[in-house]
Design a protein around this motif. Structure first.
Motif, PDB file in Angstrom:
ATOM      1  N   LYS A  63      29.711  33.665  35.970  1.00  0.00           N
ATOM      2  CA  LYS A  63      30.969  33.146  36.821  1.00  0.00           C
ATOM      3  C   LYS A  63      30.682  33.304  38.315  1.00  0.00           C
TER       4      LYS A  63
ATOM      5  N   THR B  86      29.393  43.790  42.754  1.00  0.00           N
ATOM      6  CA  THR B  86      30.443  43.982  42.007  1.00  0.00           C
ATOM      7  C   THR B  86      30.795  45.486  41.781  1.00  0.00           C
TER       8      THR B  86
ATOM      9  N   LYS C   3      32.369  48.537  43.212  1.00  0.00           N
ATOM     10  CA  LYS C   3      33.582  48.799  44.170  1.00  0.00           C
ATOM     11  C   LYS C   3      33.099  50.361  44.793  1.00  0.00           C
TER      12      LYS C   3
ATOM     13  N   GLU D  16      36.331  42.101  43.782  1.00  0.00           N
ATOM     14  CA  GLU D  16      37.304  43.047  43.144  1.00  0.00           C
ATOM     15  C   GLU D  16      37.784  42.414  41.918  1.00  0.00           C
ATOM     16  N   ASP D  17      37.854  40.952  41.452  1.00  0.00           N
ATOM     17  CA  ASP D  17      38.248  40.443  40.498  1.00  0.00           C
ATOM     18  C   ASP D  17      37.177  39.536  40.028  1.00  0.00           C
ATOM     19  N   ILE D  18      36.464  39.400  38.865  1.00  0.00           N
ATOM     20  CA  ILE D  18      35.540  38.661  38.319  1.00  0.00           C
ATOM     21  C   ILE D  18      36.277  37.296  37.753  1.00  0.00           C
ATOM     22  N   ASP D  19      37.469  37.338  37.560  1.00  0.00           N
ATOM     23  CA  ASP D  19      38.101  36.351  37.097  1.00  0.00           C
ATOM     24  C   ASP D  19      38.816  35.508  38.305  1.00  0.00           C
ATOM     25  N   ASN D  20      38.806  36.018  39.133  1.00  0.00           N
ATOM     26  CA  ASN D  20      39.323  35.318  40.708  1.00  0.00           C
ATOM     27  C   ASN D  20      38.366  35.628  41.806  1.00  0.00           C
ATOM     28  N   ILE D  21      37.381  34.854  41.873  1.00  0.00           N
ATOM     29  CA  ILE D  21      36.468  35.266  42.906  1.00  0.00           C
ATOM     30  C   ILE D  21      36.838  34.428  44.231  1.00  0.00           C
TER      31      ILE D  21
END
Length: 318
Positions: free
Chosen positions: A184, A261, A263, A280-285
């Motif tokens: 991703k 990644t 934190k 913070e959010d791997i689905d919303n880089i």
């Protein structure tokens, strides 16, 4: 008449070669170091039947022929040694209690460094009481098992930051559960038109855009060549892993920015948002362009120096 050097015994599973930097640093402090790297040990099953039997006994937790072999070699390596100043173990969960006790009997002091989560290697719990000092990279384990906290170390430094690079972002990893995350990130970097080099070691056949696959592991020298050609490093921590990987300390030593990644990195004294971007959010880089465009900010020397390998080893031998 010159005094005999004190002997340090270093027992490690040094598959990447990083632990040799510990041995070298100790030698620079005028210790004699015997480094037993059991990654170099080779075991050949006497027959297919032995291999099949070991598969079952190992998974049932009864015995492991390879581990028995490793223990025998290590004990043979130290049989003629009468006195050890400090024995340092990195990755010791494969050792039997009898082996550890035999080594420690010859040692003035014993030190165990746990570089992974105890959840990942639960057998580690059974041997904690056998050492004078136990360090862990994982804060949660330190709190739970009353261990001493320690990080990884800086083994390579540069005096000057290069002005030109071949790659913007670099990562090298083994194929494991982190792969979907790396995939991703690699795709996100490509869409941002950020030139990256992400290498995954695997014997499986894979064809994925934005990622290179290699069936052969690279040497530290080869990895360092790629690091020098890259401006920013990428670090992806394992699930439930808080401890910082070598990628973090390589980036510090080479004065490179870091994308990670992990934190928990924001709690460390060397953290700065100018140098380190945390996903913070791997689905919303979403990495701001300014992170790629602004220069690296030097870490204060008093903070930087304590992570250098020559200072890092002092706590092991004091």
């Amino acid at each position: 008449m010159q005094k005999n050097k004190k002997l340090i015994l270093l027992i490690t599973y040094d598959n990447w070669g990083y632990n040799q930097y510990i041995a070298d640093a100790l030698e620079r402090k005028s210790y004699e170091v015997k480094h037993i790297n059991f990654h170099s040990f080779r075991y050949t099953y006497p027959s297919f039947q032995h291999k099949a039997l070991n598969f079952f006994t190992k998974n049932l937790g009864i015995s492991n022929l390879k581990h028995i072999h490793y223990n025998e070699i290590i004990l043979n390596e130290i049989k003629d040694i009468k006195s050890i100043d400090t024995s340092i173990y990195i990755k010791a969960d494969f050792l039997s209690q009898q082996t550890i006790e035999a080594i420690n009997k010859k040692s003035r002091k014993s030190v165990f460094i746990i570089s992974d989560s105890i959840n990942r290697y639960p057998k580690t719990k059974n041997i904690l009481s056998l050492f004078d000092k136990v360090f862990s990279f994982e804060k949660k384990d330190c709190k739970k098992y009353n261990l001493s906290f320690k990080t990884n170390f800086i083994y390579k430094t540069v005096d000057k930051i290069p002005t030109e690079y071949k790659y913007k972002v670099f990562n090298i990893s083994s194929y494991d559960k982190r792969f979907p995350i790396l995939k991703k990130i690699a795709e996100a970097l490509y869409k941002m038109k950020v030139k990256s080099k992400i290498i995954i070691f695997t014997k499986k056949e894979n064809k994925e855009p934005y990622i290179e696959f290699s069936k052969c592991t690279l040497s530290i020298t080869e990895i360092n060549d790629f690091l020098e050609q890259s401006e920013i490093m990428l670090d992806v921590n394992r699930s439930r892993q808080q401890g910082l990987s070598f990628r973090v300390f390589e980036s510090m030593g080479l004065k490179k920015k870091l994308i990670t990644t992990n934190k928990d990195i924001v709690t460390y004294d060397f953290y700065s948002p100018e140098n380190i971007f945390v996903i913070e959010d791997i689905d919303n880089i979403s990495i701001p362009e300014s992170f790629f465009e602004t220069p690296y900010i030097e870490i204060p020397k008093d903070i930087f120096n304590k992570y250098l390998i020559d200072n890092w080893v002092n706590e092991l031998i004091d």
